[in-house]
Scaffold this motif. Structure first.
Motif, mmCIF file in Angstrom:
data_model
loop_
_atom_site.group_PDB
_atom_site.id
_atom_site.type_symbol
_atom_site.label_atom_id
_atom_site.label_comp_id
_atom_site.label_asym_id
_atom_site.label_seq_id
_atom_site.Cartn_x
_atom_site.Cartn_y
_atom_site.Cartn_z
ATOM 1 N N PHE A 145 0.833 -1.198 0.000
ATOM 2 C CA PHE A 145 0.000 0.000 0.000
ATOM 3 C C PHE A 145 0.875 1.258 0.000
ATOM 4 N N VAL A 146 1.950 1.231 0.798
ATOM 5 C CA VAL A 146 2.843 2.392 0.875
ATOM 6 C C VAL A 146 3.551 2.605 -0.454
ATOM 7 N N GLN A 147 4.031 1.514 -1.075
ATOM 8 C CA GLN A 147 4.708 1.706 -2.352
ATOM 9 C C GLN A 147 3.731 2.143 -3.437
ATOM 10 N N PHE A 148 2.459 1.680 -3.347
ATOM 11 C CA PHE A 148 1.463 2.133 -4.309
ATOM 12 C C PHE A 148 1.208 3.631 -4.129
ATOM 13 N N GLY A 149 1.127 4.075 -2.875
ATOM 14 C CA GLY A 149 0.995 5.505 -2.632
ATOM 15 C C GLY A 149 2.171 6.280 -3.209
ATOM 16 N N GLY A 150 3.391 5.740 -3.042
ATOM 17 C CA GLY A 150 4.568 6.380 -3.615
ATOM 18 C C GLY A 150 4.519 6.424 -5.134
ATOM 19 N N TRP A 151 4.057 5.331 -5.731
ATOM 20 C CA TRP A 151 3.920 5.266 -7.187
ATOM 21 C C TRP A 151 2.927 6.313 -7.694
ATOM 22 N N MET A 152 1.783 6.433 -7.002
ATOM 23 C CA MET A 152 0.793 7.415 -7.418
ATOM 24 C C MET A 152 1.351 8.835 -7.316
ATOM 25 N N LEU A 153 2.039 9.129 -6.226
ATOM 26 C CA LEU A 153 2.633 10.460 -6.063
ATOM 27 C C LEU A 153 3.726 10.706 -7.097
ATOM 28 N N ALA A 154 4.469 9.658 -7.439
ATOM 29 C CA ALA A 154 5.512 9.806 -8.464
ATOM 30 C C ALA A 154 4.897 10.155 -9.813
ATOM 31 N N SER A 168 10.061 4.096 2.794
ATOM 32 C CA SER A 168 9.360 3.388 3.864
ATOM 33 C C SER A 168 8.901 2.012 3.408
ATOM 34 N N ALA A 169 8.473 1.925 2.143
ATOM 35 C CA ALA A 169 8.017 0.638 1.606
ATOM 36 C C ALA A 169 9.153 -0.368 1.573
ATOM 37 N N VAL A 170 10.352 0.078 1.213
ATOM 38 C CA VAL A 170 11.518 -0.817 1.208
ATOM 39 C C VAL A 170 11.796 -1.316 2.622
ATOM 40 N N GLU A 171 11.718 -0.428 3.599
ATOM 41 C CA GLU A 171 11.978 -0.827 4.984
ATOM 42 C C GLU A 171 10.957 -1.855 5.470
ATOM 43 N N LEU A 172 9.693 -1.653 5.126
ATOM 44 C CA LEU A 172 8.664 -2.613 5.519
ATOM 45 C C LEU A 172 8.885 -3.962 4.849
ATOM 46 N N ALA A 173 9.273 -3.922 3.574
ATOM 47 C CA ALA A 173 9.541 -5.175 2.853
ATOM 48 C C ALA A 173 10.736 -5.905 3.453
ATOM 49 N N ASP A 174 11.771 -5.159 3.799
ATOM 50 C CA ASP A 174 12.954 -5.782 4.402
ATOM 51 C C ASP A 174 12.628 -6.393 5.763
ATOM 52 N N GLU A 175 11.714 -5.755 6.478
ATOM 53 C CA GLU A 175 11.331 -6.254 7.804
ATOM 54 C C GLU A 175 10.791 -7.680 7.719
ATOM 55 N N ILE A 176 10.082 -7.978 6.629
ATOM 56 C CA ILE A 176 9.508 -9.328 6.471
ATOM 57 C C ILE A 176 10.259 -10.130 5.400
ATOM 58 N N ARG A 177 11.401 -9.597 4.963
ATOM 59 C CA ARG A 177 12.267 -10.273 3.995
ATOM 60 C C ARG A 177 11.519 -10.650 2.719
ATOM 61 N N ASP A 178 10.786 -9.686 2.190
ATOM 62 C CA ASP A 178 10.034 -9.890 0.956
ATOM 63 C C ASP A 178 10.776 -9.191 -0.178
ATOM 64 N N GLY A 179 11.547 -9.959 -0.937
ATOM 65 C CA GLY A 179 12.367 -9.385 -1.995
ATOM 66 C C GLY A 179 11.572 -8.808 -3.146
ATOM 67 N N THR A 180 10.421 -9.423 -3.461
ATOM 68 C CA THR A 180 9.640 -8.896 -4.583
ATOM 69 C C THR A 180 9.081 -7.510 -4.260
ATOM 70 N N LEU A 181 8.626 -7.313 -3.028
ATOM 71 C CA LEU A 181 8.117 -6.006 -2.638
ATOM 72 C C LEU A 181 9.233 -4.968 -2.589
ATOM 73 N N ALA A 182 10.381 -5.336 -2.039
ATOM 74 C CA ALA A 182 11.503 -4.403 -1.974
ATOM 75 C C ALA A 182 11.960 -4.011 -3.374
ATOM 76 N N ALA A 183 12.065 -4.995 -4.265
ATOM 77 C CA ALA A 183 12.503 -4.713 -5.634
ATOM 78 C C ALA A 183 11.519 -3.789 -6.344
ATOM 79 N N GLN A 184 10.218 -3.983 -6.096
ATOM 80 C CA GLN A 184 9.241 -3.143 -6.780
ATOM 81 C C GLN A 184 9.299 -1.705 -6.301
ATOM 82 N N ALA A 185 9.517 -1.496 -5.004
ATOM 83 C CA ALA A 185 9.641 -0.131 -4.492
ATOM 84 C C ALA A 185 10.877 0.552 -5.083
ATOM 85 N N LEU A 186 11.978 -0.177 -5.204
ATOM 86 C CA LEU A 186 13.184 0.377 -5.823
ATOM 87 C C LEU A 186 12.951 0.673 -7.307
ATOM 88 N N ASN A 187 12.186 -0.186 -7.955
ATOM 89 C CA ASN A 187 11.822 0.045 -9.357
ATOM 90 C C ASN A 187 11.090 1.383 -9.504
#
Length: 323
Positions: A145-154, A168-187
């Protein structure tokens, strides 16, 4: 939820040129009732939401932003007592996020951003107090949700706010070790750098996304191609060519697996668009035209006119002009 629906519906009607009275006539609803709904004074019926969906061409996504009574009660209970978070609440919030993401395929970011950010804040607030076996699943929904908000603002070029959310989205993804979410936020950070005309940032963030542990092959392929485009623009042609070669080696692996749910659009056809951007950066204009044309034509009908395709259509025009 009522106020969020009212805000979305008002903005989407305005975006599509409908006054309240014109919308009431088009949907055969009493103007006074529609006025109460659009002002947030009365909750919408599902039938009204579906009628507005048909009028606006949002494919059911607007109606899907409404939780059914059971899910609404379940979410309310979890908000009141986050320590008793249950799986049904997580599923309901994930479904809500999916509806907002589908709206992004048909509507302008400005119409969706306010309600998106309200929902995002509610989910992240719930996460702070959440406990128990379902917290990690909620953290995944919150990160997305946070990365989607970032995408919309971008997309709306609210750059500072977008970067803050994507970090923030990357940090949340790292907290649960979700590489797909972290990669998408960086994308999405790479996307924003491209809108800013910063090829260094394009190369940096897409490369970081491509080499994020746990990234899906389709993500890695697309990110390598976009990193290559940034490198080419910087004049680092040899590095760009090597990155394209590395991406091409992932083609079969990416096609063999369904795209991750967090990046459902990453089909082989979509990655033709990314190949087109790489070729455009490398000055291979005929190849760029072929790939971007095929990528656009390969999109599902409901995505053909999505606002995010405008960037690729502009790239196609530049490739055609330079060919």
């Amino acid at each position: 939820m009522r106020d969020d629906f009212a805000d979305l519906a008002r903005r989407l009607l305005h975006e599509n040129g409908y006054s309240m009275k014109a919308a009431a006539r088009a949907t055969n609803y009493d103007p006074a009732y529609l006025s109460r709904v659009l002002s947030g004074k009365q909750g919408p019926s599902l039938k009204l939401a579906e009628a507005l969906d048909d009028l606006l061409g949002t494919g059911g996504a607007l109606a899907d932003t409404l939780l059914d009574p059971d899910d609404d009660s379940r979410v309310s209970r979890s908000v009141e007592n986050p320590s008793r978070l249950d799986a049904g609440t997580v599923d309901a919030l994930a479904g809500l996020l999916a509806a907002y993401r589908r709206l992004d395929d048909t509507a302008q970011p400005k119409s969706i951003i306010p309600a998106t950010l309200v929902q995002m804040k509610e989910v992240t607030r719930l996460l702070k107090g959440a406990r128990g076996p379902h917290r990690d699943q909620l953290a995944a929904v919150a990160s997305e949700f946070v990365q989607f908000g970032g995408w919309m603002l971008a997309q709306d070029r609210q750059d500072t706010r977008a970067i803050k959310l994507l970090n923030s989205a990357v940090e949340l993804a790292d907290e649960i070790r979700d590489g797909t979410l972290a990669a998408q936020a960086l994308n999405f950070k790479g996307y924003l750098a491209r809108q800013q005309g910063r090829p260094e940032g394009v190369a940096r963030w897409y490369a970081a996304a491509a080499f994020t542990p746990g990234a899906h092959p389709a993500q890695r392929l697309g990110d390598m191609l976009q990193a290559a485009a940034g490198m080419a623009e910087l004049g680092e042609r040899d590095d760009a060519l090597r990155m394209v070669e590395n991406a091409e080696r992932l083609t079969d692996a990416a096609a063999a697996l369904p795209p991750p749910e967090t990046a459902y659009w990453l089909t082989p056809e979509f990655n033709r668009l990314n190949m087109g951007l790489a070729n455009l950066g490398l000055g291979r204009y005929a190849d760029a035209v072929d790939h971007i044309t095929a990528g656009l034509e390969g999109l599902p009908p409901e995505l053909q006119s999505a606002p995010w395709t405008w960037e690729h259509r502009d790239a196609l025009k530049r490739a055609l002009a330079a060919r």
